[in-house]
Scaffold this active site. Structure first.
Site, PDB file in Angstrom:
ATOM      1  CG  MET A   1      15.857  50.006  11.590  1.00  0.00           C
ATOM      2  SD  MET A   1      16.927  49.320  10.316  1.00  0.00           S
ATOM      3  CE  MET A   1      18.531  49.818  10.949  1.00  0.00           C
TER       4      MET A   1
ATOM      5  CB  CYS B   1      23.280  47.650   6.143  1.00  0.00           C
ATOM      6  SG  CYS B   1      24.067  48.610   7.450  1.00  0.00           S
TER       7      CYS B   1
ATOM      8  N   GLY C   1      20.394  30.046  12.566  1.00  0.00           N
ATOM      9  CA  GLY C   1      21.324  30.762  13.422  1.00  0.00           C
ATOM     10  C   GLY C   1      22.770  30.336  13.317  1.00  0.00           C
ATOM     11  CB  ALA C   2      24.448  27.321  12.002  1.00  0.00           C
TER      12      ALA C   2
ATOM     13  CD1 TRP D   1      14.082  30.008   1.643  1.00  0.00           C
ATOM     14  CD2 TRP D   1      11.859  29.863   1.541  1.00  0.00           C
ATOM     15  NE1 TRP D   1      13.588  31.286   1.508  1.00  0.00           N
ATOM     16  CE2 TRP D   1      12.218  31.224   1.444  1.00  0.00           C
ATOM     17  CE3 TRP D   1      10.502  29.525   1.493  1.00  0.00           C
ATOM     18  CZ2 TRP D   1      11.277  32.238   1.303  1.00  0.00           C
ATOM     19  CZ3 TRP D   1       9.557  30.540   1.353  1.00  0.00           C
ATOM     20  CH2 TRP D   1       9.946  31.867   1.263  1.00  0.00           C
TER      21      TRP D   1
ATOM     22  CG  ASP E   1      24.958  28.294   2.825  1.00  0.00           C
ATOM     23  OD1 ASP E   1      24.550  27.736   3.846  1.00  0.00           O
ATOM     24  OD2 ASP E   1      24.342  29.224   2.265  1.00  0.00           O
TER      25      ASP E   1
ATOM     26  CG  HIS F   1      18.863  48.449   4.123  1.00  0.00           C
ATOM     27  ND1 HIS F   1      17.660  49.095   3.969  1.00  0.00           N
ATOM     28  CD2 HIS F   1      19.025  48.267   5.460  1.00  0.00           C
ATOM     29  CE1 HIS F   1      17.118  49.316   5.158  1.00  0.00           C
ATOM     30  NE2 HIS F   1      17.929  48.811   6.080  1.00  0.00           N
TER      31      HIS F   1
ATOM     32  CB  THR G   1      20.477  24.993  12.053  1.00  0.00           C
ATOM     33  OG1 THR G   1      20.972  25.623  10.867  1.00  0.00           O
ATOM     34  CG2 THR G   1      21.340  25.414  13.228  1.00  0.00           C
TER      35      THR G   1
ATOM     36  CB  ILE H   1      15.690  34.596   0.267  1.00  0.00           C
ATOM     37  CG1 ILE H   1      17.016  33.947  -0.154  1.00  0.00           C
ATOM     38  CG2 ILE H   1      14.673  34.542  -0.852  1.00  0.00           C
ATOM     39  CD1 ILE H   1      16.900  32.466  -0.392  1.00  0.00           C
TER      40      ILE H   1
END
Length: 704
Positions: A676, A633, A205-206, A417, A329, A637, A264, A566
């Site tokens: 969705m 999106c 969530g960070a 991950w 990141d 998508h 996190t 991912i």
């Protein structure tokens, strides 16, 4: 405690294939099964009959001592049974097996128990997450695994709950909110781990909210909170929870707490049964851009670190930070695998860690000191890791400040991950690796006036340029399965692979390494040489790791198929492999020697592009829509509206040109339970802009 979610078998199997779905059904109770204690199963498990934890045992080796299936007979491996799963982008969780029962989750933490030898469904429990999840559904993630303890299956939800059900019946036993309230932006995307009667969990969530990372241990039998450790310090004016926070605060600048800070622990934890410690892998800064988060620099503890905590109290013991002053990141939330090996003639208890930044670290578990570190993939952000200080020797151009930079491996990581595996037989660690350069643009961003975008949008603190032209084909990303020697810090063998992300890995005493790949094949390699010994066409890409176990006296191998999550941000890369959200089947596949089951005939195909010559694209609206699409999106998508299997390809959807239907799905959220999310904040012009952008991308695209 109210519990009405275990539904009778065959109750409801409907889903709407045009937009995806979540399982809503359950079934009758399991047969009487004798469950041993979680501790005995996870600590000892010498025979390998069960797979009761994410890494099978506490050391997170993803290794099985079973050898009935081995390098000599693996060619005889065949499909024993299979289960079709509903359309979803969340079929990447690793299952568990205990006492002849297989447990797995799909969609939004829907747990299913089946007979491990036959695939017969025993029960199903739906926590009905979409009723409570709100905008967290936009995370496009689902938890990557579940835990077993003392006759209970413990699972998290994307909304931040942790709950336990009876492993025998699926009845809800306890439920605990792990967040700090309804407005808290935390969500759970990792697998819980159990140890000494406790279960630990962190959050994501960070990247989308002002989140301060922490991990919490709960009583595995009751759900009662035991201890909590914060991975970044809070506001000094409020006081510090412990001395570790006070120490960490000295490494931050500015008013970082107003932005949460990040750190996190969204994926990996490892329990050290020898030292009675829990190792926590922490995430990136929030926002990524350190100029905003901590103007003036600083190491920013405990970002991008391995942190050792006392398993009973959660008290800080030591830490090792892989990226001081993290700004790219570069998570350290990847696997932390434990082993005891001989290094320079001395037996060492080590922790093996291959985080996003591309270096393979070997740490001394007793002290946290660095033993060695070498790059396992292409690295340009640093020259090396200084063994005396333990700190990276960064290339000056990696710190681009308020300018631009392009580095490897970039935010997607040299290893993400997907599970790694270690074989005590070969002494090798098997690692799914990637190579991808990423550009960062900090120009024109004022750290003093920057504010995070609302409505749970990925906001890194760097510029995000909208994609308006047809997405360039470009070269394929490089990836590989590598066998890495942690003692010599050299590669023993390497298998080049297609696709940026390939699946997690399993190693066995049968001298085998199993991995599902992006092309849709489950492959068995010789553990010592990497030679391909067996291959099965699974008819879909795989991100989950396989597991193996013994039931009714036979060894089985199980994996969940489905290429999503991912892969969404890498839509064009996945689409190049031929994956289509609606047409490719997601399944549970289970194998045994001499298996005779077979999948239906399969032809890899994709939906045709929807041509709407009567729809007149407004170029101004389309340009506005490109920016909105990129924020709202793209995660599902795909870049340039090229989905690649994670969500429907909107360029091919008949819903988009129909504004009434488009508005009901996007803004009213009529398809929330089918996966969705609702975007109620979008105005009429926003919606029209996205519509025109998608139709523009469809018009520019070539037929496939």
């Amino acid at each position: 405690m109210k519990d009405h979610r275990v539904l009778p078998y065959g109750f409801l199997r409907g889903f709407i294939a045009s937009v995806g779905c979540v399982m809503l059904i359950s079934c009758d109770s399991a047969s009487d099964t004798s469950y041993a204690s979680g501790k005995d199963l996870i600590t000892a498990a010498p025979d390998g009959d069960d797979w009761p934890a994410y890494g099978r045992t506490y050391d997170e080796q993803h290794f099985s001592p079973l050898a009935d299936i081995n390098e000599r007979n693996v060619a005889e491996l065949g499909l024993a049974w299979n289960i079709d799963l509903p359309i979803s982008n969340m079929t990447f969780t690793q299952p568990l097996e205990v006492g002849g029962v297989l447990y797995y989750t799909t969609g939004y933490s829907v747990i299913t128990a089946v007979n491990a030898a036959t695939g017969k469904e025993l029960w199903r429990y739906d926590p009905q997450v979409t009723d409570e999840i709100g905008e967290k559904q936009r995370a496009s993630w689902g938890p990557r695994g579940i835990a077993y303890w003392n006759g209970k299956i413990i699972a998290p939800t994307l909304g931040g709950r942790l709950f336990a059900v009876s492993a025998a019946t699926g009845k809800l036993l306890w439920s605990q909110d792990t967040t700090e309230g309804p407005e808290d932006g935390r969500f759970i995307s990792g697998a819980p781990r159990v140890f000494r009667g406790k279960v630990i969990i962190g959050h994501g969530g960070a990247d989308t909210g002002n989140v301060r990372g922490y991990v919490t241990a709960y009583n595995a039998d009751t759900g009662a909170r035991m201890w909590r450790f914060h991975t970044v310090p809070g506001n000094p004016a409020d006081g510090f929870e412990d001395d570790a926070q006070r120490r960490a605060a000295k490494t931050w600048r500015g008013e970082w707490w107003k932005l949460g800070g990040g750190g996190t622990a969204w994926n990996s934890f490892t329990y050290d049964a020898e030292l009675d410690r829990i190792y926590v892998g922490t995430g990136n800064g929030a926002p990524w851009n350190q100029n905003i988060r901590s103007p003036g620099g600083g190491d920013n503890l405990f970002l991008s670190s391995v942190v050792a905590l006392d398993a009973n109290t959660g008290k800080y013991i030591w830490h090792y930070q892989t990226n001081p002053g993290e700004t790219w990141d570069f998570n350290s939330t990847m696997d932390m695998t434990l082993a005891t090996v001989d290094i320079d003639g001395k037996s060492r208890r080590i922790l093996m860690h291959a985080p996003k930044n591309g270096f393979f670290y070997v740490l001394d578990r007793d002290s946290g000191k660095l033993i060695s570190a070498e790059p396992f993939t292409a690295v340009t952000w640093a020259k090396r890791i200084d063994l005396k200080t333990g700190r990276p020797v960064e290339n000056p151009e990696a710190r681009f400040g308020e300018g631009k930079g392009r580095i490897r491996p970039g935010s997607t990581g040299g290893h993400n991950w997907m599970a790694q595996a270690f074989s005590p037989q070969t002494g090798l660690l098997y690692l799914p690796t990637t190579e991808r350069a990423v550009s960062y643009d900090g120009t024109g961003i004022d750290p003093k006036s920057w504010q995070r975008q609302p409505d749970m949008v990925l906001d890194s603190g760097f510029k995000r340029n909208p994609i308006t032209a047809p997405f360039p084909a470009g070269p394929e990303y490089a990836s590989a399965l590598k066998a890495w020697n942690p003692v010599t810090q050299k590669v023993a063998w390497s298998i080049p692979q297609r696709g940026l992300f390939n699946g997690g890995v399993l190693a066995t005493a049968g001298k085998l390494v199993f991995q599902g790949n992006a092309e849709g094949h489950l492959v068995a390699y010789a553990a010592d040489s990497g030679k391909v010994l067996w291959r099965f066409n699974a008819q879909n890409g795989m991100l989950a790791a396989p597991i193996t176990y013994r039931a009714n006296g036979r060894q089985y191998l199980t994996i969940l198929t489905g290429y999503g999550a991912i892969a969404g941000g890498m839509g064009p890369d996945s689409a190049r492999l031929g994956w289509d959200y609606r047409l490719q089947k997601r399944r549970v596949l289970t194998f045994m020697l001499g298996g005779r089951d077979a999948l239906p005939p399969f032809k890899k195909e994709v939906e045709p592009m929807l041509r709407t010559p009567q729809f007149k694209v407004d170029a101004t609206l389309a340009l506005e829509g490109a920016a909105t699409f990129g924020r709202k999106c793209m995660a599902c998508h795909g870049p340039g509206a090229i989905a690649g299997g994670t969500g429907p390809d909107l360029r091919k959807s008949a819903i988009v040109p129909d504004m009434n239907a488009f508005e009901q799905i996007v803004r009213q959220g009529v398809a929330r339970q089918l996966g969705m999310p609702k975007f109620g904040e979008l105005g009429d012009r926003d919606l029209r802009a996205v519509q025109h952008y998608v139709r523009q991308q469809a018009a520019l695209a070539k037929d496939q």
